[in-house]
Every structure is written in C-alpha cells, then in structure tokens.
Scaffold this motif. Structure first.
Motif: not given
Length: 170
Positions: A38-41, A44-48, A52-60
């Motif tokens: 999950v930390t890796q995911a 990766e999502a933060a790098a996108l 604030s609108e990144n669902a993968e980051y918020i869910y992770g």
C-alpha cells in the motif's frame, strides 16, 4: 449525529496456541506484506500530481490508516494475552480450550470449543469464554445439565462429550 463509538471491551485475556498463531500471522501479513504494498501504491499515486483529486492516493492513505490501526491493536493485544497451553488438572470437566458436544431436549447435538474472545467464530464452533453458554459450561462435568437464559427463554443442554486437544471423555 455523532460517529463516536465507545471502545470495545477487551474481554478475558486468554487465547489458545492456535489463536495466538493466527493473530501473529495476521500481524506479520499486515506489517511485512500489505503495508509495504500500500505504501508503494500511495507513493506512485502521489507522483501523479494533484493529491486533492487523486482517488488512488486518498484511498491508499485511508488503507494505511486502517492497517496501522489494526497493527497497533494486535501489538497491544498480543502483549496482554495469556496463551493457555497446559491441560486442566481435571479433564473430566469443562474448562478453557475444551471441545464440548452438547445435546438439547430435542436430541440434536452441537459441538463447541471454548476459546478467547479474539478467536470467536461460530461457523467453526468456537465460542468465547465470555459468552453466557461458555460461562454456564465452565466447571461442569460430563452428563451435567446446563441451563442458559437465551432471548427466546431458558434452554437446557446436556454435556455428552468433553475433548481436549489430546484427550477424550465420553
């Protein structure tokens, strides 16, 4: 409306060796397998970009909080638990860790094992030492009648077999 929930009561701090192994395996899985994934995911999502609108980051991040909460709970709980490995001095009576076969008034038999509250699983026949049925059973000998107050009224069971992991009395 408040979302506050009072803390769960810890219950009796007893556990079987099998239950302790399951909790330790869950702790290992969460800390050494799931959390790094999950930390890796999340990284990766933060790098996108915009978080604030990144669902993968918020869910992770939500998953990380849940994992960390469960790890904290398991770590503290495992410190407090007492693993019951020894057999009772009188194996002809019902105590913690026993498999008990009960017969009701209609002649139907059910089988339960008395375990700690962290191991509760009715589908496998594992009942908590803190349950009304287990409290009524503890200390009773073979062939004893046990009366338990249920939501539908008082029910009677008869102890037809007591088995500890290495012994049987029937």
């Amino acid at each position: 409306m408040s979302r506050y929930r009072p803390p769960r009561t810890a219950g009796t701090p007893l556990i079987t060796p099998e239950g302790e192994a399951r909790l330790r395996a869950e702790l290992h899985e969460l800390w050494h397998v799931r959390r790094p994934q999950v930390t890796q995911a999340v990284s990766e999502a933060a790098a996108l970009g915009d978080r604030s609108e990144n669902a993968e980051y918020i869910y992770g991040k939500k998953m990380l909080r849940e994992i960390d909460s469960r790890v904290r709970f398991l770590t503290k709980r495992l410190e407090k638990l007492k693993v019951v490995r020894e057999r009772p001095s009188d194996p002809g009576k019902v105590y913690f860790g026993a498999w008990i076969t009960l017969e009701d008034e209609a002649g139907e038999q059910t089988r339960y094992r008395i375990v700690g509250p962290d191991e509760l699983d009715l589908k496998q026949g594992l009942i908590s030492i803190d349950s009304p049925l287990a409290r009524a059973l503890v200390g009773k000998p073979l062939d004893a009648e046990v009366l338990v107050q249920t939501p539908t009224g008082t029910r009677a069971w008869y102890i037809v077999a007591i088995k500890y992991p290495d012994q049987t009395f029937s």
